[in-house]
Design an enzyme around this catalytic site. Structure first.
Site, PDB file in Angstrom:
ATOM      1  NE  ARG A 101      -4.421  -1.708   1.857  1.00 49.34           N
ATOM      2  CZ  ARG A 101      -5.366  -1.962   2.531  1.00 49.34           C
ATOM      3  NH1 ARG A 101      -5.075  -1.743   3.662  1.00 49.34           N
ATOM      4  NH2 ARG A 101      -6.213  -2.395   2.074  1.00 49.34           N
ATOM      5  N   GLY A 142      -7.419  -6.728   1.141  1.00 42.78           N
ATOM      6  CA  GLY A 142      -6.033  -6.746   1.225  1.00 42.78           C
ATOM      7  C   GLY A 142      -5.192  -8.132   1.307  1.00 42.78           C
ATOM      8  CE  LYS A 149     -17.423 -11.870  10.879  1.00 43.40           C
ATOM      9  NZ  LYS A 149     -17.830 -10.714  11.082  1.00 43.40           N
ATOM     10  N   GLY A 156     -12.621  -3.744   0.769  1.00 40.99           N
ATOM     11  CA  GLY A 156     -14.112  -3.832   0.996  1.00 40.99           C
ATOM     12  C   GLY A 156     -14.611  -2.766  -0.096  1.00 40.99           C
TER      13      GLY A 156
HETATM   14  P1  ADP Z   1      -9.172 -10.325   2.220  1.00 39.89           P
HETATM   15  O1  ADP Z   1      -8.486  -8.908   2.615  1.00 39.89           O
HETATM   16  O2  ADP Z   1      -8.444 -11.047   0.999  1.00 39.89           O
HETATM   17  O3  ADP Z   1     -10.578  -9.789   1.647  1.00 39.89           O
HETATM   18  P2  ADP Z   1      -9.948 -11.369   3.953  1.00 39.89           P
HETATM   19  O4  ADP Z   1     -10.209 -10.638   5.319  1.00 39.89           O
HETATM   20  O5  ADP Z   1     -11.628 -11.885   3.770  1.00 39.89           O
HETATM   21  O6  ADP Z   1      -9.528 -11.548   2.565  1.00 39.89           O
HETATM   22  O7  ADP Z   1      -9.793 -12.985   4.582  1.00 39.89           O
HETATM   23  C1  ADP Z   1      -8.747 -13.516   4.644  1.00 39.89           C
HETATM   24  C2  ADP Z   1      -8.536 -14.302   5.966  1.00 39.89           C
HETATM   25  O8  ADP Z   1      -8.873 -15.458   5.916  1.00 39.89           O
HETATM   26  C3  ADP Z   1      -6.909 -15.115   5.757  1.00 39.89           C
HETATM   27  O9  ADP Z   1      -6.895 -14.661   6.984  1.00 39.89           O
HETATM   28  C4  ADP Z   1      -7.045 -16.323   5.817  1.00 39.89           C
HETATM   29  O10 ADP Z   1      -6.543 -17.258   6.948  1.00 39.89           O
HETATM   30  C5  ADP Z   1      -8.863 -16.528   6.482  1.00 39.89           C
HETATM   31  N1  ADP Z   1      -8.884 -17.432   5.879  1.00 39.89           N
HETATM   32  C6  ADP Z   1      -9.443 -18.763   4.500  1.00 39.89           C
HETATM   33  N2  ADP Z   1      -9.625 -19.936   4.644  1.00 39.89           N
HETATM   34  C7  ADP Z   1      -9.657 -19.989   5.828  1.00 39.89           C
HETATM   35  C8  ADP Z   1     -10.465 -21.041   6.867  1.00 39.89           C
HETATM   36  N3  ADP Z   1     -11.291 -22.625   6.207  1.00 39.89           N
HETATM   37  N4  ADP Z   1     -11.215 -21.142   8.286  1.00 39.89           N
HETATM   38  C9  ADP Z   1     -10.837 -19.745   8.377  1.00 39.89           C
HETATM   39  N5  ADP Z   1     -10.015 -18.954   8.156  1.00 39.89           N
HETATM   40  C10 ADP Z   1      -9.903 -18.787   7.267  1.00 39.89           C
HETATM   41 MG    MG Z   2      -8.938  -9.315   5.341  1.00 35.78          MG
END
Ligand code: ADP
Ligand code: MG
Length: 401
Positions: free
Chosen positions: A34, A358, A199, A382
């Site tokens: 970033r 992120g 989530k 987001g």
């Molecule tokens: P981004 O930041 O790319 O939008 P998110 O914040 O939604 O992604 O999710 C990232 C997190 O999701 C990572 O820290 C990863 O460890 C977690 N994650 C991925 N798969 C699983 C899983 N099966 N169970 C728990 N956490 C998970």
């Molecule tokens: Mg994230």
């Protein structure tokens, strides 16, 4: 939306709202993506003779100074990347910030301390936010919005401040918006969307909107277990959002009617406990099981190898791919394979590929992929999701004239 070229910045104090919310381990920046993304805007302003006042948030402090969320390490890294001194102000609108800004010569750069050390930044109360925006406005003559990762926030520095100063979008925001247009207007097809991360509720809105835009929706990550449960499968003690099951069921039905293909994993990597991501200790009870036969008491932590190949095949003939959210707990090497397979699938596809989020962007870099080989890596998870949901983003609306 005006751009940097529309502003006459020489000799002026220019406030740059950046998104320097980088992951830190102590004072060490573990991913500086970033900072590098906004550096060209800051460099251009400095070269044009502006007095550059950079500001950002970092993490989620509670409206008061908190040393673990200080931007001081970021000021040092920004200085290295720019190849020029970056003065660091120890507060946002206090004596230190005012003195540092007053002392700026043309072409010099100051970084203010974390904006969220002031409760006015994120306040829901318009007057409180407005008062903080007034104090920030006193530090500058012009405003440049370049914190793409924060444009979906109705925060003082993002939304209220540009209303108080002549403003323009920075180079990063201009580029990000250009890419998002390619994902929403006249999209090249087939259009595949890969969603993962932790989530479902965070990503449900975007699925709703994509049901009549995307041709294929691939789901992995922690959110996939709500989908598998909605199909009636056992998911052990994996991440699950029970309340989202009916919503997911409705989406699966709507997708079938609309001819949108939902691609779910056929196998899953499981373990008895959440892995030690900090220490990286080996996982002893690692097992790959069919997605419709997960053992009770086990946690699904990644999509399996068969699913990795399936997902890659669904990207191979796509013309546009948007990917948000890791396929597994990639922070531990035992559960990084699914995320690697998808990243490689994007690279092998002739499609215009966009990575948003992120953690997704950090995953691509920390797993050793060449970030320049992707079509675009967005700095805002987001923000890009909300754009794709069709929402009005406060920080972009505020930059319109
Ligand atoms: P981004 O930041 O790319 O939008 P998110 O914040 O939604 O992604 O999710 C990232 C997190 O999701 C990572 O820290 C990863 O460890 C977690 N994650 C991925 N798969 C699983 C899983 N099966 N169970 C728990 N956490 C998970
Ligand atoms: Mg994230």
């Amino acid at each position: 939306m005006k751009t940097l070229d529309d502003l006459d910045v020489a000799g002026k104090r220019v406030f740059v709202r950046a998104d320097l919310n980088v992951p830190l381990s102590g004072e060490t920046i573990t991913d500086d993506g970033r900072i590098r993304a906004v550096a060209p805007t800051i460099a251009k302003l400095a070269q044009s003779g502006a007095k550059v006042v950079v500001a950002s948030h970092l993490g989620r402090p509670k409206g008061a100074p908190d040393p673990q969320f200080s931007l001081a390490p970021v000021a040092r890294r920004l200085g290295e990347l720019l190849g020029r001194d970056v003065v660091f102000a120890a507060d946002t609108v206090g004596d230190s910030a005012r003195a540092a800004v007053a002392a700026l010569a043309d072409g010099q750069v100051v970084l203010l301390e974390n904006l969220r050390f002031n409760p006015g930044e994120t306040s829901k109360d318009d007057a409180e936010r407005g008062a903080f925006a007034d104090a920030l406005a006193a530090l500058a003559d012009l405003y440049v919005g370049d914190g793409f990762g924060a444009v979906h926030r109705r925060h003082a520095s993002v939304y209220d401040l540009p209303a108080r100063l002549p403003h323009a979008a920075g180079q990063l925001v201009t580029a990000e918006v250009g890419v998002l247009r390619r994902l929403t207007e006249d999209v090249a097809r087939p259009y595949a969307v890969v969603l993962g991360g932790s989530k479902v509720s965070d990503k449900i809105g975007v699925i709703e909107n994509l049901l009549d835009k995307a041709d294929r929706i691939l789901v992995g990550g922690g959110m996939v277990f709500t989908f598998l449960k909605a199909k009636g499968y056992e998911v052990g003690s994996s991440l699950l959002q029970e309340d989202q099951i009916p919503v997911v069921q409705e989406y699966l039905e709507r997708a079938e009617k609309a001819g949108v293909e939902f691609v779910l994993p056929v196998d899953v990597a499981v373990s008895a406990s959440f892995p030690d991501v900090k220490g990286g200790a080996p996982v002893e009870d690692f097992e790959v099981v069919p997605a419709d036969a997960m053992p009770e008491g086990r946690l699904g932590l990644d999509i399996g190898p068969e699913s990795g190949r399936l997902f890659a095949s669904k990207l191979a003939d796509a013309a546009t791919v948007f990917w948000n959210g890791p396929m597994g707990v990639f922070e531990h090497p035992a559960f990084a394979e699914g995320t690697k397979a998808v990243a490689q699938g994007l690279l092998d596809s002739p499609a215009f590929t966009v990575v948003g989020g992120g953690d997704s962007a950090a995953a691509v870099r920390t797993l050793g992929f060449d970030e320049n080989a992707f079509g675009h890596i967005s700095t805002g998870g987001g923000a890009s999701l909300e754009y794709l949901e069709g929402k009005t983003l406060p920080g972009l609306a505020a930059l319109e004239d």
